[in-house]
Structure formats: structure tokens, C-alpha cells
Enzyme design. Structure first.
Site, PDB file in Angstrom:
ATOM      1  N   CYS A 170       0.834  -1.202   0.000  1.00 35.48           N
ATOM      2  CA  CYS A 170       0.000   0.000   0.000  1.00 35.48           C
ATOM      3  C   CYS A 170       0.870   1.255   0.000  1.00 35.48           C
ATOM      4  CB  CYS A 170      -0.924  -0.001   1.212  1.00 35.48           C
ATOM      5  SG  CYS A 170      -2.027   1.428   1.260  1.00 35.48           S
ATOM      6  N   GLY A 202      -8.423  -7.287  -8.577  1.00 35.90           N
ATOM      7  CA  GLY A 202      -8.923  -6.308  -7.627  1.00 35.90           C
ATOM      8  C   GLY A 202     -10.190  -5.625  -8.070  1.00 35.90           C
ATOM      9  N   ARG A 203     -10.077  -4.426  -8.597  1.00 34.38           N
ATOM     10  CA  ARG A 203     -11.243  -3.580  -8.838  1.00 34.38           C
ATOM     11  C   ARG A 203     -12.253  -4.154  -9.818  1.00 34.38           C
ATOM     12  NH1 ARG A 203      -7.836  -1.362  -6.141  1.00 34.38           N
ATOM     13  NH2 ARG A 203      -8.265   0.445  -4.858  1.00 34.38           N
ATOM     14  N   ASN A 244      -0.490  -9.850  -9.593  1.00 36.55           N
ATOM     15  CA  ASN A 244      -1.540  -8.886  -9.293  1.00 36.55           C
ATOM     16  C   ASN A 244      -1.252  -7.585 -10.035  1.00 36.55           C
ATOM     17  OD1 ASN A 244      -2.074  -6.563  -6.689  1.00 36.55           O
ATOM     18  ND2 ASN A 244      -3.758  -7.554  -7.736  1.00 36.55           N
ATOM     19  N   GLY A 245      -2.317  -6.853 -10.366  1.00 37.32           N
ATOM     20  CA  GLY A 245      -2.154  -5.535 -10.952  1.00 37.32           C
ATOM     21  C   GLY A 245      -2.781  -5.405 -12.336  1.00 37.32           C
ATOM     22  N   GLY A 246      -3.890  -4.676 -12.428  1.00 34.45           N
ATOM     23  CA  GLY A 246      -4.479  -4.352 -13.713  1.00 34.45           C
ATOM     24  C   GLY A 246      -5.153  -5.489 -14.451  1.00 34.45           C
ATOM     25  N   HIS A 290       2.435  -7.357  -6.916  1.00 34.91           N
ATOM     26  CA  HIS A 290       1.810  -6.322  -7.741  1.00 34.91           C
ATOM     27  C   HIS A 290       2.857  -5.848  -8.742  1.00 34.91           C
ATOM     28  CE1 HIS A 290      -1.095  -2.694  -7.938  1.00 34.91           C
ATOM     29  NE2 HIS A 290      -0.313  -2.670  -8.996  1.00 34.91           N
TER      30      HIS A 290
END
Length: 352
Positions: free
Chosen positions: A115, A248-249, A226-228, A186
Site C-alpha cells: 500500500c 482487484g477492482r 496482481n495488478g491491472g 503487484h
């Protein structure tokens, strides 16, 4: 799956209350996201996918040890498999929290080293810890000594000022020396000054090839990328190079993407046939939460993306947004909102 309000709060100590497996599968995970991966979202996600590994929001050691422990660790048994993400940098405090994770029945405890927000940096939490590999190793070692749960680390590929390949390897080497075997990576660096957390998810370029190289260099470690990541097609591509993917999102804004996870990534049937069935199955849980005094809007804000891409999906979101906050709002709000989406026209594409 239990909808009972009496089971939605777990009382410590509870030993081995989580998954029956000694280690949860991390082939597909939903990322920990502040204010988003709450118990209500996680209950929704579990109705759509049995096999996805879910993560809590990050909980700081201070909040657990000096705040309302029960509130932060509360979850429904239906959410398993479930991991607790911790934020902190004091080995003794992290060890105490790792014990709590086991007592409350979690399947894994994860340390946040990714984070980038100023607020957590000021407390030596998150991505800034990548500049202190030995401290991270001490934290992980203390956690591993305190619990039989798997202890994992979620981190970036670097931070500004420590963004070389060799420095990434130094970090992993140092932490892996403790016996930690799972790294959730990430695929961006974090810029610790001058960028907001949102910008840190968008501006530093994604370097998926670095995560692939990590797996090649450390074949004995479990490497989760992880990531995008937004589609299951992308997930299947990443799984050619890594042990698992974390989304994630996209999994929050379009939760129906999870409907393709079980059949495509685990070779098993999806637990629900369509999105209307998801909500109907969730109604008893929502009713029990309302009986506990939870405001309807606090639950329904996590449901707004369920009919993303469907005829009537916008009307569904609008009706809930305009009515769930009203005094005394109950299940009738959801039932009317569902009626605005023709079930016969609902998209059946899994993981679209």
C-alpha cells in the site's frame, strides 16, 4: 452456507474453523481493498464462486490490539476460504495478530507490503517496507512462529529509489529465508512521494514480465501475480507463467466476472445460474444483517455492479442508490430493483 445472524460473528477462540484444507488454493484471488472487500461484498462473492480465495480489507495491528477486535475480525463462515490481511511493522504486534487470525478461523494471514498511501507510510506500513527487507523478514518470522496458518506477503516489484531487479530479488531472498513461500506480487513499483494511491495504481507501468521472471528465478516459491488484471482470458494467460492471479477492482465493480472462475479455472460447476439467483440467495443474509441494525445502504453499495452490462442494469443501480438510504428501507428495495432487470434477457456469459 449459513445465513444465520448468530453465526455471522465468530467468537474467539475458534481453532481450525476455516477451510478443511491445510493450505487454501491461490489460483484465483480477490485482492484486499479498503472499504470494498467488507463482509457484505465477500458474502456476495462467495455466492458466485466457491473456489475464489477472498481477502479482508487491510486491518492494522493497532486497530486489532487496541480497538474493536470483534468488529474487525467478524465474518460469516460462508466466506471461507478467507485470508486476513494485516498492516504493521512491529514483529511482536504482528505475531499477536497472527494468533488472532488463527483463533478466529481465517485460512491465511497476509502482510501488506504494497500500500503506497501517505497515511500508512507514516506508520511504517505498506510499500515503504520494501525499503527495509530485514524488518519485513523479522515480521514474517514472528508471525510464522505465532501461528500454524500460512503467512504470505503482498508487495510491489519495487519503490522509487529501490526499483532495480537486483533489489527486488534481495527483498524476496531476505523474506524467503524465513521460510515464507508465497509472494503476491503487484507488477508495478510504488511511488512513495507525489502520487496518490489511485495514481499509484495507474501511472507506474505494469511489468508483468518481471513477475514471470520472479517465478522463473524462484520455482520453489508460490508466485501470485496482481495488478491491472480484468478478464479471465488474461488470468489464463498469466497462469501459464505464475501459480495464481489476484484480481482487484474489476471483481468489485463487475462481480459477475467471478461466475466464470469455477468452471474456467477450477474445472467445477458455478454455484449459481444467474445474477437474480445470487440476490435471491443473499436475501436471508441481508435480512439477518438488517435485524442486527445494519443500514441497508451499507450492504447494497456492494451490490451495485452485479447487473453490469445487463438490460436494466443502470435502472437497478439508480433505484438502489436513490432508495436504500431511506429510513426503514428493507428487502422490498432490492426486490423492486431486481424487477427492473428482465431475467430472461440477463447476460449469461460467465466471466464477461
Amino acid at each position: 452456507m449459513s445465513n444465520s445472524s448468530t453465526q455471522s460473528t465468530l467468537k474467539a477462540p475458534i481453532q481450525n474453523a476455516g477451510s478443511t484444507a491445510s493450505e487454501p488454493s491461490r489460483r484465483f484471488c480477490v485482492a484486499p481493498m479498503m472499504d470494498w472487500t467488507t463482509p457484505h461484498y465477500r458474502y456476495l462473492a462467495r455466492l458466485i464462486s466457491r473456489h475464489t480465495l477472498l481477502y479482508t480489507e487491510m486491518v492494522t495491528t493497532g486497530a486489532l490490539l487496541h480497538g474493536d477486535t470483534e468488529r474487525f475480525l467478524r465474518h460469516d463462515p460462508a466466506e471461507y476460504p478467507l485470508a486476513l490481511q494485516l498492516g504493521g511493522s512491529n514483529p511482536e504486534e504482528l505475531a499477536q495478530c497472527a494468533r488472532l487470525a488463527e483463533q478466529y478461523g481465517f485460512d491465511e494471514v497476509n502482510l501488506n507490503v504494497g500500500c503506497p498511501s501517505d497515511r500508512v507510510q507514516n506508520n511504517m506500513i505498506g510499500a515503504c517496507l520494501m525499503g527495509h527487507p530485514q524488518l519485513v523478514a523479522e515480521c514474517v518470522a514472528a508471525m510464522m512462529a505465532a501461528t500454524t496458518l500460512p503467512v504470505t506477503v503482498k508487495h510491489r516489484i519495487g519503490i522509487n529509489g529501490r526499483e532495480s531487479w537486483d533489489e527486488l530479488c534481495e527483498f524476496i531472498d531476505t523474506v524467503a529465508a524465513t521460510g515464507c513461500r508465497t509472494f503476491i506480487v503487484h507488477a508495478r513499483i510504488a511511488i512513495l512521494e507525489g502520487l496518490s494511491p489511485k495514481e499509484n495504481r495507474e501511472i507506474p507501468p505494469l511489468k508483468y514480465d518481471w513477475v514471470y521472471r520472479v517465478k522463473e528465478r524462484y520455482p520453489h516459491l508460490e508466485i501470485i501475480i496482481n495488478g491491472g488484471i480484468k478478464t479471465l482470458d488474461e488470468c489464463e494467460e498469466h497462469l501459464q507463467h505464475t501459480d495464481g492471479v489476484m484480481v482487484g477492482r474489476e471483481a468489485y465493480h463487475n462481480p459477475w466476472v467471478l461466475a466464470g472462475v469455477d468452471p474456467r479455472l477450477f474445472g467445477s460447476d458455478t454455484p449459481v445460474s444467474n445474477r437474480h439467483q445470487v440476490l435471491r440467495t443473499m436475501l436471508p443474509y441481508i435480512e439477518s444483517e438488517l435485524a442486527r441494525g445494519v443500514h441497508l445502504g451499507y450492504i447494497t453499495r456492494h451490490l451495485l455492479g452485479l447487473f453490469h452490462g445487463c438490460t436494466g442494469g443502470r435502472q437497478f443501480r439508480r433505484y438502489i442508490s436513490e432508495n436504500a438510504h431511506r429510513r426503514g428501507a428493507g428487502l422490498e428495495v432490492l426486490e423492486h430493483a431486481m424487477s427492473l432487470v428482465p431475467e430472461t434477457e440477463e447476460s449469461t456469459t460467465l466471466g464477461a
